[in-house]
Design a protein around this motif. Structure first.
Motif, PDB file in Angstrom:
ATOM      1  N   VAL A 106       0.852  -1.189   0.000  1.00  0.00           N
ATOM      2  CA  VAL A 106       0.000   0.000   0.000  1.00  0.00           C
ATOM      3  C   VAL A 106       0.889   1.241   0.000  1.00  0.00           C
ATOM      4  N   TYR A 107       0.576   2.177  -0.894  1.00  0.00           N
ATOM      5  CA  TYR A 107       1.358   3.395  -1.055  1.00  0.00           C
ATOM      6  C   TYR A 107       0.473   4.624  -0.894  1.00  0.00           C
ATOM      7  N   ASP A 108       0.970   5.598  -0.148  1.00  0.00           N
ATOM      8  CA  ASP A 108       0.305   6.888  -0.018  1.00  0.00           C
ATOM      9  C   ASP A 108       0.969   7.826  -1.021  1.00  0.00           C
ATOM     10  N   VAL A 109       0.305   8.071  -2.144  1.00  0.00           N
ATOM     11  CA  VAL A 109       0.872   8.891  -3.211  1.00  0.00           C
ATOM     12  C   VAL A 109       0.323  10.322  -3.186  1.00  0.00           C
ATOM     13  N   SER A 110      -0.313  10.693  -2.084  1.00  0.00           N
ATOM     14  CA  SER A 110      -0.927  12.022  -1.953  1.00  0.00           C
ATOM     15  C   SER A 110       0.063  13.150  -2.242  1.00  0.00           C
ATOM     16  N   LYS A 111       1.272  13.038  -1.723  1.00  0.00           N
ATOM     17  CA  LYS A 111       2.264  14.106  -1.883  1.00  0.00           C
ATOM     18  C   LYS A 111       2.936  14.060  -3.256  1.00  0.00           C
ATOM     19  N   PHE A 112       2.671  13.007  -4.014  1.00  0.00           N
ATOM     20  CA  PHE A 112       3.307  12.842  -5.320  1.00  0.00           C
ATOM     21  C   PHE A 112       2.352  13.151  -6.473  1.00  0.00           C
ATOM     22  N   VAL A 113       1.092  13.395  -6.173  1.00  0.00           N
ATOM     23  CA  VAL A 113       0.077  13.601  -7.215  1.00  0.00           C
ATOM     24  C   VAL A 113       0.506  14.660  -8.224  1.00  0.00           C
ATOM     25  N   TYR A 114       0.937  15.812  -7.745  1.00  0.00           N
ATOM     26  CA  TYR A 114       1.275  16.919  -8.644  1.00  0.00           C
ATOM     27  C   TYR A 114       2.634  16.759  -9.312  1.00  0.00           C
ATOM     28  N   GLU A 115       3.460  15.859  -8.810  1.00  0.00           N
ATOM     29  CA  GLU A 115       4.790  15.639  -9.377  1.00  0.00           C
ATOM     30  C   GLU A 115       4.808  14.496 -10.392  1.00  0.00           C
ATOM     31  N   HIS A 116       3.750  13.709 -10.447  1.00  0.00           N
ATOM     32  CA  HIS A 116       3.735  12.530 -11.309  1.00  0.00           C
ATOM     33  C   HIS A 116       3.927  12.943 -12.763  1.00  0.00           C
ATOM     34  N   PRO A 117       4.956  12.416 -13.432  1.00  0.00           N
ATOM     35  CA  PRO A 117       5.249  12.812 -14.809  1.00  0.00           C
ATOM     36  C   PRO A 117       4.103  12.545 -15.791  1.00  0.00           C
ATOM     37  N   GLY A 118       3.285  11.556 -15.500  1.00  0.00           N
ATOM     38  CA  GLY A 118       2.168  11.251 -16.389  1.00  0.00           C
ATOM     39  C   GLY A 118       0.943  12.100 -16.120  1.00  0.00           C
ATOM     40  N   GLY A 119       1.013  12.963 -15.127  1.00  0.00           N
ATOM     41  CA  GLY A 119      -0.108  13.827 -14.791  1.00  0.00           C
ATOM     42  C   GLY A 119      -0.935  13.251 -13.656  1.00  0.00           C
ATOM     43  N   GLU A 120      -1.658  14.108 -13.008  1.00  0.00           N
ATOM     44  CA  GLU A 120      -2.446  13.684 -11.854  1.00  0.00           C
ATOM     45  C   GLU A 120      -3.600  12.775 -12.257  1.00  0.00           C
ATOM     46  N   GLU A 121      -4.065  12.876 -13.501  1.00  0.00           N
ATOM     47  CA  GLU A 121      -5.177  12.045 -13.951  1.00  0.00           C
ATOM     48  C   GLU A 121      -4.838  10.565 -13.896  1.00  0.00           C
ATOM     49  N   VAL A 122      -3.576  10.246 -14.142  1.00  0.00           N
ATOM     50  CA  VAL A 122      -3.134   8.850 -14.123  1.00  0.00           C
ATOM     51  C   VAL A 122      -3.342   8.258 -12.734  1.00  0.00           C
ATOM     52  N   LEU A 123      -2.957   9.005 -11.718  1.00  0.00           N
ATOM     53  CA  LEU A 123      -3.143   8.535 -10.345  1.00  0.00           C
ATOM     54  C   LEU A 123      -4.614   8.588  -9.949  1.00  0.00           C
ATOM     55  N   GLU A 169      13.894   2.638 -12.918  1.00  0.00           N
ATOM     56  CA  GLU A 169      14.372   2.277 -11.588  1.00  0.00           C
ATOM     57  C   GLU A 169      14.202   3.453 -10.626  1.00  0.00           C
ATOM     58  N   GLN A 170      14.381   4.661 -11.134  1.00  0.00           N
ATOM     59  CA  GLN A 170      14.189   5.857 -10.303  1.00  0.00           C
ATOM     60  C   GLN A 170      12.736   5.952  -9.844  1.00  0.00           C
ATOM     61  N   ALA A 171      11.794   5.670 -10.728  1.00  0.00           N
ATOM     62  CA  ALA A 171      10.370   5.710 -10.365  1.00  0.00           C
ATOM     63  C   ALA A 171      10.062   4.660  -9.305  1.00  0.00           C
ATOM     64  N   LYS A 172      10.658   3.487  -9.450  1.00  0.00           N
ATOM     65  CA  LYS A 172      10.444   2.420  -8.469  1.00  0.00           C
ATOM     66  C   LYS A 172      11.037   2.797  -7.114  1.00  0.00           C
ATOM     67  N   ALA A 173      12.168   3.499  -7.133  1.00  0.00           N
ATOM     68  CA  ALA A 173      12.778   3.948  -5.878  1.00  0.00           C
ATOM     69  C   ALA A 173      11.899   4.996  -5.196  1.00  0.00           C
ATOM     70  N   ILE A 174      11.332   5.899  -5.977  1.00  0.00           N
ATOM     71  CA  ILE A 174      10.419   6.901  -5.422  1.00  0.00           C
ATOM     72  C   ILE A 174       9.210   6.207  -4.818  1.00  0.00           C
ATOM     73  N   LEU A 175       8.682   5.219  -5.534  1.00  0.00           N
ATOM     74  CA  LEU A 175       7.513   4.491  -5.047  1.00  0.00           C
ATOM     75  C   LEU A 175       7.790   3.865  -3.684  1.00  0.00           C
ATOM     76  N   GLU A 176       8.957   3.282  -3.519  1.00  0.00           N
ATOM     77  CA  GLU A 176       9.297   2.634  -2.246  1.00  0.00           C
ATOM     78  C   GLU A 176       9.262   3.620  -1.074  1.00  0.00           C
ATOM     79  N   THR A 177       9.609   4.880  -1.336  1.00  0.00           N
ATOM     80  CA  THR A 177       9.582   5.876  -0.255  1.00  0.00           C
ATOM     81  C   THR A 177       8.148   6.233   0.146  1.00  0.00           C
TER      82      THR A 177
END
Length: 138
Positions: free
Chosen positions: A29-46, A65-73
């Motif tokens: 389970v991931y809390d992506v709330s703080k990443f919504v506006y930074e997501h390269p594919g746009g917030e609509e994707v999330l 691999e960088q995206a996967k590392a961000i996800l882990e955080t």
């Protein structure tokens, strides 16, 4: 994994707003709330996967691999499966709730992309014309 906890599908489903957005990927389970506006594919994707299992969508994109590392955080816990999960996983269809101060539209991303494509096409035509004129002068 200190500070993580177990979440059920229904608990994850309740986190489906732009300011409180959880997703599941590979039973994590991931809390992506703080990443919504930074997501390269746009917030609509999330927004499309808010509060639900996004394993297939995440896997189909081919994240770096960088995206996967961000996800882990962003990991906050593990999915706790219950006997009702096979039914509830399919039944939980959560609609993304935008914040009261903002509205999102899937069409807005398409409009921006179309605008960029038109600008690039015009720039390409202009460059080609200049190139052709330069060739005629020689």
């Amino acid at each position: 994994m200190a500070g993580t906890r177990d979440y059920t599908y229904s608990q994850v489903a309740s986190h489906n707003t732009k300011d409180d957005l959880f997703i599941i990927i590979n039973d994590q389970v991931y809390d992506v709330s703080k990443f919504v506006y930074e997501h390269p594919g746009g917030e609509e994707v999330l927004a499309d996967v808010a509060g639900r299992d996004a394993t297939d969508e995440f896997g189909s994109v081919g994240h770096s691999e960088q995206a996967k590392a961000i996800l882990e955080t962003l990991m906050v816990g593990k999915l706790k499966k219950t006997p009702q999960d096979s039914k509830s996983k399919q039944a939980v269809q959560v609609s993304y709730k935008s914040s009261p101060s903002t509205t999102t539209s899937k069409d807005s991303g398409i409009g921006i992309r179309m605008y960029v494509m038109v600008v690039l096409a015009i720039a390409g035509i202009f460059a080609m014309r200049k190139y052709m004129q330069a060739q005629e002068v020689k």
